[in-house]
Design a protein around this motif. Sequence first.
Motif, mmCIF file in Angstrom:
data_model
loop_
_atom_site.group_PDB
_atom_site.id
_atom_site.type_symbol
_atom_site.label_atom_id
_atom_site.label_comp_id
_atom_site.label_asym_id
_atom_site.label_seq_id
_atom_site.Cartn_x
_atom_site.Cartn_y
_atom_site.Cartn_z
ATOM 1 N N LEU A 68 -0.574 12.598 -34.502
ATOM 2 C CA LEU A 68 -1.936 12.356 -34.964
ATOM 3 C C LEU A 68 -2.417 13.452 -35.919
ATOM 4 C CD1 LEU A 68 -3.672 11.235 -31.647
ATOM 5 C CD2 LEU A 68 -2.957 9.790 -33.555
ATOM 6 N N THR A 69 -3.289 13.034 -36.840
ATOM 7 C CA THR A 69 -3.959 14.009 -37.692
ATOM 8 C C THR A 69 -4.962 14.785 -36.846
ATOM 9 O OG1 THR A 69 -5.735 12.474 -38.285
ATOM 10 C CG2 THR A 69 -3.758 12.473 -39.697
ATOM 11 N N GLU A 70 -5.466 15.861 -37.383
ATOM 12 C CA GLU A 70 -6.436 16.693 -36.662
ATOM 13 C C GLU A 70 -7.680 15.891 -36.288
ATOM 14 O OE1 GLU A 70 -7.393 19.940 -34.595
ATOM 15 O OE2 GLU A 70 -5.586 19.807 -35.816
ATOM 16 N N GLU A 71 -8.149 15.058 -37.207
ATOM 17 C CA GLU A 71 -9.344 14.244 -36.963
ATOM 18 C C GLU A 71 -9.116 13.262 -35.810
ATOM 19 O OE1 GLU A 71 -11.977 10.761 -39.165
ATOM 20 O OE2 GLU A 71 -10.433 11.825 -40.301
ATOM 21 N N ARG A 72 -7.978 12.604 -35.817
ATOM 22 C CA ARG A 72 -7.670 11.663 -34.743
ATOM 23 C C ARG A 72 -7.394 12.377 -33.423
ATOM 24 N NH1 ARG A 72 -3.880 6.980 -37.512
ATOM 25 N NH2 ARG A 72 -5.566 6.032 -38.707
ATOM 26 N N LEU A 73 -6.785 13.537 -33.511
ATOM 27 C CA LEU A 73 -6.480 14.310 -32.307
ATOM 28 C C LEU A 73 -7.756 14.732 -31.583
ATOM 29 C CD1 LEU A 73 -4.161 15.402 -30.654
ATOM 30 C CD2 LEU A 73 -4.195 17.471 -32.058
ATOM 31 N N GLU A 74 -8.815 14.974 -32.333
ATOM 32 C CA GLU A 74 -10.100 15.338 -31.717
ATOM 33 C C GLU A 74 -10.671 14.196 -30.880
ATOM 34 O OE1 GLU A 74 -12.676 16.616 -34.849
ATOM 35 O OE2 GLU A 74 -11.506 18.429 -35.238
ATOM 36 N N ARG A 75 -10.322 12.951 -31.233
ATOM 37 C CA ARG A 75 -10.828 11.791 -30.482
ATOM 38 C C ARG A 75 -9.957 11.439 -29.282
ATOM 39 N NH1 ARG A 75 -11.860 9.627 -35.925
ATOM 40 N NH2 ARG A 75 -9.893 8.503 -35.797
ATOM 41 N N LEU A 100 0.119 0.522 -18.138
ATOM 42 C CA LEU A 100 0.187 -0.028 -19.491
ATOM 43 C C LEU A 100 -1.188 -0.337 -20.086
ATOM 44 C CD1 LEU A 100 3.145 -2.563 -19.227
ATOM 45 C CD2 LEU A 100 3.123 -0.386 -20.418
ATOM 46 N N LEU A 101 -2.160 -0.606 -19.244
ATOM 47 C CA LEU A 101 -3.499 -0.930 -19.744
ATOM 48 C C LEU A 101 -4.147 0.250 -20.464
ATOM 49 C CD1 LEU A 101 -4.898 -2.994 -16.751
ATOM 50 C CD2 LEU A 101 -3.951 -3.837 -18.897
ATOM 51 N N ALA A 102 -3.652 1.458 -20.233
ATOM 52 C CA ALA A 102 -4.202 2.631 -20.923
ATOM 53 C C ALA A 102 -3.790 2.666 -22.395
ATOM 54 C CB ALA A 102 -3.748 3.914 -20.222
ATOM 55 N N LEU A 103 -2.682 2.021 -22.745
ATOM 56 C CA LEU A 103 -2.184 2.095 -24.123
ATOM 57 C C LEU A 103 -3.144 1.518 -25.157
ATOM 58 C CD1 LEU A 103 1.629 1.420 -23.661
ATOM 59 C CD2 LEU A 103 0.515 3.559 -24.333
ATOM 60 N N PRO A 104 -3.676 0.300 -24.978
ATOM 61 C CA PRO A 104 -4.610 -0.197 -25.991
ATOM 62 C C PRO A 104 -5.830 0.704 -26.163
ATOM 63 C CG PRO A 104 -3.909 -1.990 -24.571
ATOM 64 C CD PRO A 104 -3.379 -0.715 -23.972
ATOM 65 N N PHE A 105 -6.295 1.277 -25.075
ATOM 66 C CA PHE A 105 -7.476 2.137 -25.171
ATOM 67 C C PHE A 105 -7.147 3.474 -25.827
ATOM 68 C CE2 PHE A 105 -8.440 -0.977 -21.937
ATOM 69 C CZ PHE A 105 -9.650 -1.451 -22.425
ATOM 70 N N HIS A 106 -5.950 4.000 -25.586
ATOM 71 C CA HIS A 106 -5.527 5.228 -26.272
ATOM 72 C C HIS A 106 -5.493 4.989 -27.788
ATOM 73 C CE1 HIS A 106 -3.122 8.547 -27.780
ATOM 74 N NE2 HIS A 106 -2.308 7.647 -28.294
ATOM 75 N N PHE A 107 -4.843 3.904 -28.207
ATOM 76 C CA PHE A 107 -4.719 3.639 -29.632
ATOM 77 C C PHE A 107 -6.076 3.327 -30.263
ATOM 78 C CE2 PHE A 107 -0.271 3.356 -28.562
ATOM 79 C CZ PHE A 107 0.349 3.850 -29.705
ATOM 80 N N ALA A 108 -6.936 2.586 -29.560
ATOM 81 C CA ALA A 108 -8.269 2.288 -30.097
ATOM 82 C C ALA A 108 -9.096 3.558 -30.228
ATOM 83 C CB ALA A 108 -8.983 1.288 -29.188
ATOM 84 N N LYS A 109 -9.029 4.412 -29.221
ATOM 85 C CA LYS A 109 -9.837 5.645 -29.217
ATOM 86 C C LYS A 109 -9.412 6.589 -30.335
ATOM 87 C CE LYS A 109 -11.311 9.202 -25.926
ATOM 88 N NZ LYS A 109 -12.647 9.254 -26.454
ATOM 89 N N THR A 110 -8.120 6.676 -30.599
ATOM 90 C CA THR A 110 -7.638 7.630 -31.593
ATOM 91 C C THR A 110 -7.640 7.065 -33.007
ATOM 92 O OG1 THR A 110 -5.343 6.994 -31.163
ATOM 93 C CG2 THR A 110 -6.210 8.896 -29.956
ATOM 94 N N ARG A 111 -7.770 5.767 -33.164
ATOM 95 C CA ARG A 111 -7.683 5.165 -34.502
ATOM 96 C C ARG A 111 -9.030 4.872 -35.142
ATOM 97 N NH1 ARG A 111 -3.207 6.480 -32.607
ATOM 98 N NH2 ARG A 111 -1.307 5.869 -33.650
ATOM 99 N N GLY A 112 -10.107 4.975 -34.398
ATOM 100 C CA GLY A 112 -11.392 4.628 -34.989
ATOM 101 C C GLY A 112 -12.561 5.276 -34.273
#
Length: 112
Positions: free
Chosen positions: A31-38, A54-66
């Motif tokens: 992750l970039t620094e900005e995404r890592l902060e999220r 496995l249910l944590a994966l969609p939330f991890h990707f959503a949280k770090t991508r936007g």
Amino acid sequence: MSGAQVIEIVVSWVVTNALTFAVVIVDTRRLTEERLERAWPPASRDAAIVAFGLLALPFHFAKTRGSWTTLRGVGGRVLGFVVGVLVAAVVAVASAFLIGVIAWAIGLPEIE
């Protein structure tokens, strides 16, 4: 419930969680620094994976991508969630394969 079923459940939980941890840790390192902060703090991340698997994966990707602050950020969250669902599906298939191999290797009987 037989001993073989208990062993298979434990192996399934361990393999699936290990793959989920691996995906999240590898993704977090990229992750970039900005995404890592999220991203979740490590303790929260670990608790979410153990509790929800496995249910944590969609939330991890959503949280770090936007984010919720801009329209583009909301789009990133939605896209991240979709990517997380796809990654969770890949992890589930890989986990099922590995569980089958481990069950075969240790001689567990076929469960019908």
